[in-house]
Design an enzyme around this catalytic site. Structure first.
Site, PDB file in Angstrom:
ATOM      1  N   GLY A   3       0.865  -1.394   0.534  1.00  0.00           N
ATOM      2  CA  GLY A   3       0.064  -0.396  -0.301  1.00  0.00           C
ATOM      3  C   GLY A   3       0.805   1.543   0.077  1.00  0.00           C
ATOM      4  O   GLY A   3       1.690   1.118  -0.380  1.00  0.00           O
ATOM      5  N   MET A   4      -0.318   2.387  -0.116  1.00  0.00           N
ATOM      6  CA  MET A   4       1.003   3.619  -0.082  1.00  0.00           C
ATOM      7  C   MET A   4       1.472   3.884   1.002  1.00  0.00           C
ATOM      8  O   MET A   4       3.396   4.120   1.203  1.00  0.00           O
ATOM      9  CB  MET A   4      -0.463   4.785  -0.538  1.00  0.00           C
ATOM     10  CG  MET A   4       0.385   5.980  -0.025  1.00  0.00           C
ATOM     11  SD  MET A   4      -0.948   7.666  -0.457  1.00  0.00           S
ATOM     12  CE  MET A   4      -1.040   7.814   0.725  1.00  0.00           C
ATOM     13  N   LEU A  36      -1.602   1.552  12.828  1.00  0.00           N
ATOM     14  CA  LEU A  36      -1.557   3.065  12.281  1.00  0.00           C
ATOM     15  C   LEU A  36      -3.255   3.046  12.332  1.00  0.00           C
ATOM     16  O   LEU A  36      -3.794   1.999  11.555  1.00  0.00           O
ATOM     17  CB  LEU A  36      -1.032   2.870  10.395  1.00  0.00           C
ATOM     18  CG  LEU A  36       0.182   3.521  10.679  1.00  0.00           C
ATOM     19  CD1 LEU A  36       1.265   2.631  11.602  1.00  0.00           C
ATOM     20  CD2 LEU A  36       1.327   4.049   9.657  1.00  0.00           C
ATOM     21  N   SER A  54      -6.506   5.939  12.145  1.00  0.00           N
ATOM     22  CA  SER A  54      -6.884   6.975  11.277  1.00  0.00           C
ATOM     23  C   SER A  54      -7.480   8.287  11.965  1.00  0.00           C
ATOM     24  O   SER A  54      -8.530   8.072  13.018  1.00  0.00           O
ATOM     25  CB  SER A  54      -7.478   6.960  10.417  1.00  0.00           C
ATOM     26  OG  SER A  54      -8.083   8.181   9.426  1.00  0.00           O
ATOM     27  N   SER A  55      -7.516   9.405  11.539  1.00  0.00           N
ATOM     28  CA  SER A  55      -8.386  10.722  12.471  1.00  0.00           C
ATOM     29  C   SER A  55      -9.784  10.896  12.507  1.00  0.00           C
ATOM     30  O   SER A  55     -10.047  11.340  13.042  1.00  0.00           O
ATOM     31  CB  SER A  55      -7.621  12.093  12.207  1.00  0.00           C
ATOM     32  OG  SER A  55      -7.670  11.997  10.914  1.00  0.00           O
ATOM     33  N   CYS A  56     -10.124   9.560  10.959  1.00  0.00           N
ATOM     34  CA  CYS A  56     -11.693   9.823  10.655  1.00  0.00           C
ATOM     35  C   CYS A  56     -12.307   8.880  12.194  1.00  0.00           C
ATOM     36  O   CYS A  56     -13.588   9.130  11.929  1.00  0.00           O
ATOM     37  CB  CYS A  56     -11.954   9.162   9.530  1.00  0.00           C
ATOM     38  SG  CYS A  56     -11.745   7.209   9.909  1.00  0.00           S
ATOM     39  N   TYR A  81     -15.308   2.039   8.748  1.00  0.00           N
ATOM     40  CA  TYR A  81     -13.650   2.412   8.267  1.00  0.00           C
ATOM     41  C   TYR A  81     -13.612   2.582  10.222  1.00  0.00           C
ATOM     42  O   TYR A  81     -12.494   2.072  10.514  1.00  0.00           O
ATOM     43  CB  TYR A  81     -13.235   3.215   7.212  1.00  0.00           C
ATOM     44  CG  TYR A  81     -11.546   3.752   7.564  1.00  0.00           C
ATOM     45  CD1 TYR A  81     -10.788   2.787   7.255  1.00  0.00           C
ATOM     46  CD2 TYR A  81     -10.897   4.761   7.839  1.00  0.00           C
ATOM     47  CE1 TYR A  81      -9.797   2.507   7.003  1.00  0.00           C
ATOM     48  CE2 TYR A  81      -9.741   4.454   7.427  1.00  0.00           C
ATOM     49  CZ  TYR A  81      -8.876   3.508   7.668  1.00  0.00           C
ATOM     50  OH  TYR A  81      -7.232   3.518   7.590  1.00  0.00           O
ATOM     51  N   LYS A  98     -11.158   0.916  12.523  1.00  0.00           N
ATOM     52  CA  LYS A  98     -10.397   1.634  13.297  1.00  0.00           C
ATOM     53  C   LYS A  98     -10.257   1.629  15.223  1.00  0.00           C
ATOM     54  O   LYS A  98      -9.128   1.704  15.514  1.00  0.00           O
ATOM     55  CB  LYS A  98      -9.446   3.252  12.817  1.00  0.00           C
ATOM     56  CG  LYS A  98      -9.007   2.869  11.399  1.00  0.00           C
ATOM     57  CD  LYS A  98      -7.751   2.479  11.459  1.00  0.00           C
ATOM     58  CE  LYS A  98      -7.345   1.568   9.565  1.00  0.00           C
ATOM     59  NZ  LYS A  98      -6.196   1.083   9.953  1.00  0.00           N
ATOM     60  N   ASN A 153      -5.028  13.236   7.596  1.00  0.00           N
ATOM     61  CA  ASN A 153      -5.057  12.493   6.006  1.00  0.00           C
ATOM     62  C   ASN A 153      -3.746  12.525   5.174  1.00  0.00           C
ATOM     63  O   ASN A 153      -3.088  13.359   5.450  1.00  0.00           O
ATOM     64  CB  ASN A 153      -5.956  13.370   5.321  1.00  0.00           C
ATOM     65  CG  ASN A 153      -7.879  13.575   5.511  1.00  0.00           C
ATOM     66  OD1 ASN A 153      -8.465  12.731   5.426  1.00  0.00           O
ATOM     67  ND2 ASN A 153      -7.794  14.457   6.392  1.00  0.00           N
ATOM     68  N   HIS A 185      -8.121   9.113  -2.793  1.00  0.00           N
ATOM     69  CA  HIS A 185      -8.280  10.183  -1.300  1.00  0.00           C
ATOM     70  C   HIS A 185      -8.611  11.626  -2.182  1.00  0.00           C
ATOM     71  O   HIS A 185      -8.247  11.165  -3.627  1.00  0.00           O
ATOM     72  CB  HIS A 185      -7.178  10.240  -0.201  1.00  0.00           C
ATOM     73  CG  HIS A 185      -7.872   9.011   0.325  1.00  0.00           C
ATOM     74  ND1 HIS A 185      -6.192   8.142   0.009  1.00  0.00           N
ATOM     75  CD2 HIS A 185      -8.086   8.877   2.010  1.00  0.00           C
ATOM     76  CE1 HIS A 185      -6.596   7.158   1.154  1.00  0.00           C
ATOM     77  NE2 HIS A 185      -7.758   7.275   2.461  1.00  0.00           N
ATOM     78  N   LYS A 219      -8.156  14.494 -11.704  1.00  0.00           N
ATOM     79  CA  LYS A 219      -8.928  15.178 -11.976  1.00  0.00           C
ATOM     80  C   LYS A 219      -8.650  16.608 -13.234  1.00  0.00           C
ATOM     81  O   LYS A 219      -9.005  16.511 -14.224  1.00  0.00           O
ATOM     82  CB  LYS A 219     -10.102  15.851 -11.038  1.00  0.00           C
ATOM     83  CG  LYS A 219     -11.540  16.089 -12.378  1.00  0.00           C
ATOM     84  CD  LYS A 219     -11.903  17.251 -10.469  1.00  0.00           C
ATOM     85  CE  LYS A 219     -12.904  16.542  -9.875  1.00  0.00           C
ATOM     86  NZ  LYS A 219     -14.327  16.835  -8.524  1.00  0.00           N
ATOM     87  N   ARG A 226      -9.153  20.160   5.489  1.00  0.00           N
ATOM     88  CA  ARG A 226      -8.431  19.040   5.595  1.00  0.00           C
ATOM     89  C   ARG A 226      -7.467  19.146   5.754  1.00  0.00           C
ATOM     90  O   ARG A 226      -6.403  20.716   5.645  1.00  0.00           O
ATOM     91  CB  ARG A 226      -9.102  18.271   4.685  1.00  0.00           C
ATOM     92  CG  ARG A 226     -10.154  18.104   4.110  1.00  0.00           C
ATOM     93  CD  ARG A 226     -10.586  16.463   4.826  1.00  0.00           C
ATOM     94  NE  ARG A 226     -12.218  16.134   5.467  1.00  0.00           N
ATOM     95  CZ  ARG A 226     -13.351  16.700   5.732  1.00  0.00           C
ATOM     96  NH1 ARG A 226     -13.306  17.922   6.447  1.00  0.00           N
ATOM     97  NH2 ARG A 226     -14.265  16.141   5.116  1.00  0.00           N
TER      98      ARG A 226
END
Length: 308
Positions: free
Chosen positions: A10-11, A101, A103-105, A132, A136, A162, A176, A184, A206
């Site tokens: 993954g990234m 790890l 996430s702030s979400c 999600y 987490k 993010n 994302h 785009k 954000r």
């Protein structure tokens, strides 16, 4: 140390593997075919066979607002199953250190910004990525519970803002915001379009950090893991509006068209800015500005993704 890194394809995982600090450790990064985190027995067997000194859990089903809304079951079930399987198996195998790890979400949608680590489960979650976030939260709480029962096991959680950068996804259905905007605007420029659309009025704020900086934090934390707080936010400590991100990408790409706001589309939380006081006390700070990060991500997209 021998370190199991999940999500190596993954990234975030790829940025960790590319970091200079990776040379100081033996990083084991099995693919999902080699280690299926959804199979609890397979995870236990892998840990028993390889006996890592530490686990860094980066694997997960990830995506932007469109993906979260389209597949909430997968985002909840697969992410929760992976986290619980790995963390419980690591505990059973006697792995002494685990960096989870998150996430702030997972912070409440209506919480006052900046978002402090103590706000987890202090309010209702944002509906557009609730599945999600719940997954987490479960992994984060499990690490806390394990430390409470067995203080010698250093199972701690990193809560990034993010993330974007090299090895990101640029497919609008799964990406994302920043990589989606890069694609785009590049497409609009090449097609000679006079305008592009922005979801909502563009005033939502954000916080985005370059993935290479998160990798830098990971190795900084590995060397100071005992001193790292149980849960720690990692980000910039400041944010920008969606409109400002679009404008920054347009400058980088060289697009001089107009922006049109689609007020019928969802925008998610109005603001999601992490509180960086614990991060500052821990002694780490990001290195890559938004302008430089967007430029590097744009270069990666043009030179490696489009030409790949």
């Amino acid at each position: 140390m021998n370190i199991l890194l999940t999500g190596g394809n993954g990234m975030v995982g790829k940025n960790i593997l590319e970091h200079a600090g990776a040379a100081s450790h033996a990083l084991l990064a099995p693919s999902s075919a080699e280690l299926n985190l959804l199979d609890g027995a397979a995870v236990a067997a892998w840990l028993a066979a390889h006996r890592p000194d530490m686990v860094i859990h980066c694997a997960g089903v990830v995506g932007g607002i469109q993906a979260n809304m389209a597949e909430p079951v997968r985002f909840l079930v697969d992410n929760m199953q992976m986290g619980l399987n790995l963390i419980t198996a690591a505990r059973a195998a006697g792995v002494g250190r685990l960096m989870n790890l998150s996430s702030s979400c997972m912070y409440p949608r209506a919480a006052a910004n900046p978002l402090a680590e103590e706000l987890i489960l202090a309010g209702e979650l944002e509906p557009t990525n609730e599945g999600y976030a719940l997954a987490k939260i479960a992994s984060t709480r499990l690490c806390e519970y394990i430390r409470k029962e067995e203080p010698a096991l250093l199972y701690k959680t990193v809560i990034p803002c993010n993330i974007y950068g090299r090895h990101d996804k640029f497919d609008p259905k799964h990406s994302h915001m920043i990589p989606a905007v890069i694609k785009k605007i590049v497409d609009a420029k090449l097609a000679g379009r006079a305008a592009i659309d922005i979801w909502g009025d563009g005033t939502a704020r954000r916080e985005f950090m370059y993935a290479g900086d998160l990798a830098d934090f990971v190795f900084y934390a590995i060397d100071r893991f005992e001193a790292m707080p149980q849960n720690i936010n990692v980000g910039l400590g400041h944010d920008y509006t969606i409109n400002e991100y679009y404008a920054a990408v347009a400058r980088t790409v060289g697009f001089d068209g107009a922006f049109e706001h689609d007020l019928s589309k969802p925008v998610g939380m109005k603001q999601k800015l992490i509180d960086d006081r614990k991060l500052a006390a821990f002694g780490w700070k990001y290195a890559t500005s938004i302008a430089d990060g967007i430029q590097q991500t744009y270069d990666y997209y043009m030179n490696e993704v489009r030409r790949g």
